[in-house]
Scaffold this active site. Structure first.
Site, mmCIF file in Angstrom:
data_model
loop_
_atom_site.group_PDB
_atom_site.id
_atom_site.type_symbol
_atom_site.label_atom_id
_atom_site.label_comp_id
_atom_site.label_asym_id
_atom_site.label_seq_id
_atom_site.Cartn_x
_atom_site.Cartn_y
_atom_site.Cartn_z
ATOM 1 N N HIS A 1 0.812 -1.228 0.000
ATOM 2 C CA HIS A 1 0.000 0.000 0.000
ATOM 3 C C HIS A 1 0.846 1.280 0.000
ATOM 4 O O HIS A 1 0.704 2.102 -0.924
ATOM 5 C CB HIS A 1 -0.996 -0.027 1.163
ATOM 6 C CG HIS A 1 -1.542 1.310 1.517
ATOM 7 N ND1 HIS A 1 -2.369 2.022 0.670
ATOM 8 C CD2 HIS A 1 -1.349 2.097 2.607
ATOM 9 C CE1 HIS A 1 -2.658 3.175 1.241
ATOM 10 N NE2 HIS A 1 -2.068 3.250 2.403
ATOM 11 N N HIS B 1 4.483 6.388 5.435
ATOM 12 C CA HIS B 1 3.343 7.152 5.964
ATOM 13 C C HIS B 1 2.464 6.426 6.980
ATOM 14 O O HIS B 1 1.846 7.046 7.818
ATOM 15 C CB HIS B 1 2.499 7.760 4.827
ATOM 16 C CG HIS B 1 1.472 6.855 4.243
ATOM 17 N ND1 HIS B 1 1.678 6.134 3.104
ATOM 18 C CD2 HIS B 1 0.210 6.555 4.633
ATOM 19 C CE1 HIS B 1 0.605 5.429 2.812
ATOM 20 N NE2 HIS B 1 -0.308 5.668 3.731
ATOM 21 N N GLU C 1 1.422 5.004 12.753
ATOM 22 C CA GLU C 1 0.036 4.692 13.089
ATOM 23 C C GLU C 1 -0.158 3.197 13.332
ATOM 24 O O GLU C 1 -0.828 2.791 14.266
ATOM 25 C CB GLU C 1 -0.857 5.172 11.928
ATOM 26 C CG GLU C 1 -2.325 5.155 12.240
ATOM 27 C CD GLU C 1 -2.726 6.322 13.138
ATOM 28 O OE1 GLU C 1 -3.907 6.604 13.175
ATOM 29 O OE2 GLU C 1 -1.863 6.945 13.794
ATOM 30 N N ASP C 2 0.442 2.391 12.485
ATOM 31 C CA ASP C 2 0.099 0.970 12.467
ATOM 32 C C ASP C 2 1.183 0.017 12.972
ATOM 33 O O ASP C 2 0.996 -1.182 12.939
ATOM 34 C CB ASP C 2 -0.268 0.540 11.023
ATOM 35 C CG ASP C 2 -1.499 1.282 10.520
ATOM 36 O OD1 ASP C 2 -2.290 1.724 11.366
ATOM 37 O OD2 ASP C 2 -1.659 1.409 9.291
ATOM 38 N N ASP D 1 -2.386 8.382 -0.959
ATOM 39 C CA ASP D 1 -2.841 7.365 -0.007
ATOM 40 C C ASP D 1 -4.309 7.035 -0.272
ATOM 41 O O ASP D 1 -4.709 5.881 -0.422
ATOM 42 C CB ASP D 1 -2.648 7.934 1.411
ATOM 43 C CG ASP D 1 -3.224 7.057 2.501
ATOM 44 O OD1 ASP D 1 -3.039 5.828 2.428
ATOM 45 O OD2 ASP D 1 -3.850 7.605 3.432
ATOM 46 N N ASP E 1 -18.241 16.553 -25.740
ATOM 47 C CA ASP E 1 -16.859 16.274 -25.341
ATOM 48 C C ASP E 1 -16.714 14.895 -24.700
ATOM 49 O O ASP E 1 -15.873 14.680 -23.865
ATOM 50 C CB ASP E 1 -16.328 17.368 -24.412
ATOM 51 C CG ASP E 1 -17.129 17.479 -23.134
ATOM 52 O OD1 ASP E 1 -18.226 16.884 -23.063
ATOM 53 O OD2 ASP E 1 -16.665 18.149 -22.207
HETATM 54 MN MN MN Z 1 -2.228 4.666 4.122
#
Ligand code: MN
Length: 501
Positions: A47, A71, A75-76, A139, A260
């Protein structure tokens, strides 16, 4: 995705890339996410790598790419921001921190609140460092690509948030393709039936149109060659499904009225070639009246530049849209603010965005960029000034955010970005709060107009002020359009009341 692939893409766009740094980021993130899986079943590390790939395609630098790879680490995983700072330094840690903060947005009880809070955080991050928001967009882009793996209720909520928060921000930053893709992906989950319906309507039409366009492109190539205009690129581009859906709704779902659906895009070396090309196109194909749009001399507020015209095609006179631009315009339309960020250099860009004094040698170049980024800058100023009244401010800002925008000019040629229907009072407050308060009159193109006049795109507005007048007029509140003017007027009136008491 393999790290080698990412580095290859990054290098192709930006030869000076710091391979070692990116590799180090990858090793760190891979170890940190070890054993973790995504809802789709793939290894978690895939990811952040996919997010980094999107940014590599923009040509972003190694610092941004490394921050993107890292990133989700704080957090994880058990690794903290402090660890990242120790390993990668302050700048990368700062970017990762910004993204982590954005990720902490909690769903509140009331939807409106949640929505406004989201916008507010995005704006704050945008003001601190635009790169944070670009990483956040990348993300979200990959999260939307893998949304199928999430439970149904989550799908809807995430799609809706993408449609309401992230796509408009991508639009505001001028990243047209990302905006279009985000909307299409969100559309699919928010309105699956309508999505399939549009897909069905367009399928055969696209085929038919694409073949037609291919034939016309061949012909236009010959026409331009005959007139000795060099073409860098000419291609067809299909309209995004969600935009098509909105347009179809306006036209009673009649697809034959959409000119268009597939447009022809011509890229020529220089600006003067754009106008020459327009001339040649009109010489060979009759244009549809009122459909010639010159976004080169009057760019869209998000900085978009091109010439658009709708012509009667050579076969049976089908109407179709032609877009003409230079390579630079093309790059900017694709990458928006990221293009400026890369091509103007990081330091200049940051100086430009956050300080008033930038070096004189670059003044001309910066002036152009500044005009296009004026919205971001105004936003930052508004925020600084309006923190006390932030709820009101963001509520009305939301209205500004989605309204169509116009450009007006000061007599000195500075560009002011305003919502449609804005008045000279809005214009005055956009220049400066004190200018707003002391306004007593206004002129458009030299002629006096009332203060509730509706400013038109491209007009030059002159504000007449009275020295020492420090309070606005209560009745201005009846007609001003911008959140900024409203908040400023209310604040000043409140203050005045207090003094009187
Ligand atoms: Mn993420």
């Amino acid at each position: 995705m393999k790290i080698e692939e990412l580095i290859k893409i990054a290098k192709a766009k930006n030869p000076k890339i710091d391979e070692k740094l990116i590799n180090k980021g990858y090793d760190f993130a891979k170890k940190a996410h070890k054993g973790q899986k995504r809802a789709s079943g793939e290894d978690y590390i895939n990811h952040p790598m996919e997010a980094a790939k999107i940014l590599a395609n923009f040509g972003m630098d190694s610092t941004t790419l490394t921050a993107a790879i890292l990133h989700d680490v704080p957090e994880d995983t058990k690794h903290t921001l402090k660890d990242i700072e120790k390993e990668f330094g302050k700048e990368i840690a700062f970017l990762v921190k910004g993204i982590t903060k954005l990720g902490k947005i909690k769903l509140r009880g009331e939807r409106e609140e949640y929505y406004l809070e989201n916008l507010r955080k995005m704006f704050l991050a945008m003001a601190a460092d635009i790169r944070t928001v670009l990483i956040k967009l990348a993300d979200r882009y990959h999260n939307m690509q893998t949304l199928y793996a999430k439970p149904k209720e989550k799908q809807f909520r995430i799609a809706k948030e993408t449609m309401e928060v992230f796509a408009p921000i991508a639009n505001r930053l001028g990243i047209g393709d990302i905006k279009g893709d985000l909307e299409d992906m969100a559309f699919k989950y928010m309105y699956p039936k309508k999505y399939r319906q549009i897909e069905k309507i367009t399928k055969s039409k696209y085929q038919e149109r694409t073949e037609l366009i291919e034939r016309i492109i061949k012909k236009i190539k010959k026409d331009l060659k005959k007139e000795k205009i060099k073409i860098i690129d000419i291609h067809g581009r299909a309209k995004h499904l969600y935009r098509l859906y909105l347009k179809l709704k306006k036209h009673n779902m009649n697809i034959d009225e959409i000119y268009d659906l597939v447009a022809i895009r011509i890229v020529v070396p220089e600006i003067r070639n754009c106008y020459e090309t327009l001339g040649v196109i009109h010489k060979y194909y009759k244009p549809l009246i009122n459909r010639i749009k010159d976004y080169i001399s009057l760019p869209k507020p998000n900085g978009y530049k091109s010439i658009h015209t709708t012509i009667f095609g050579p076969e049976k006179g089908q109407l179709l849209e032609v877009q003409i631009r230079t390579p630079q315009m093309h790059r900017e339309a694709e990458f928006g603010i990221a293009a400026h960020w890369i091509y103007s250099g990081k330091n200049k860009f940051i100086r430009l965005l956050f300080n008033k004094d930038y070096s004189k040698s670059n003044k001309e170049k910066l002036k152009t960029i500044r005009k296009e980024l004026i919205w971001v800058k105004q936003l930052r100023n508004w925020q600084k000034e309006s923190l006390e009244d932030s709820t009101d401010f963001f509520k009305s800002l939301r209205i500004d955010f989605f309204n169509d925008r116009i450009f007006a000019f000061t007599p000195r040629g500075d560009v002011i970005d305003l919502p449609e229907g804005a008045t000279p009072i809005d214009f005055a407050y956009s220049i400066h709060t004190e200018v707003g308060h002391s306004t007593i009159g206004a002129k458009v193109e030299g002629k006096p107009v009332p203060l509730d006049y509706n400013i038109q795109n491209g007009q030059v507005i002159e504000i007449i002020t009275q020295k020492g007048k420090l309070t606005p007029d209560q009745k201005w509140l009846d007609f001003v359009k911008t959140s900024m003017a409203k908040v400023k007027i209310k604040q000043a009136l409140k203050k005045q009341k207090k003094i009187k008491l």
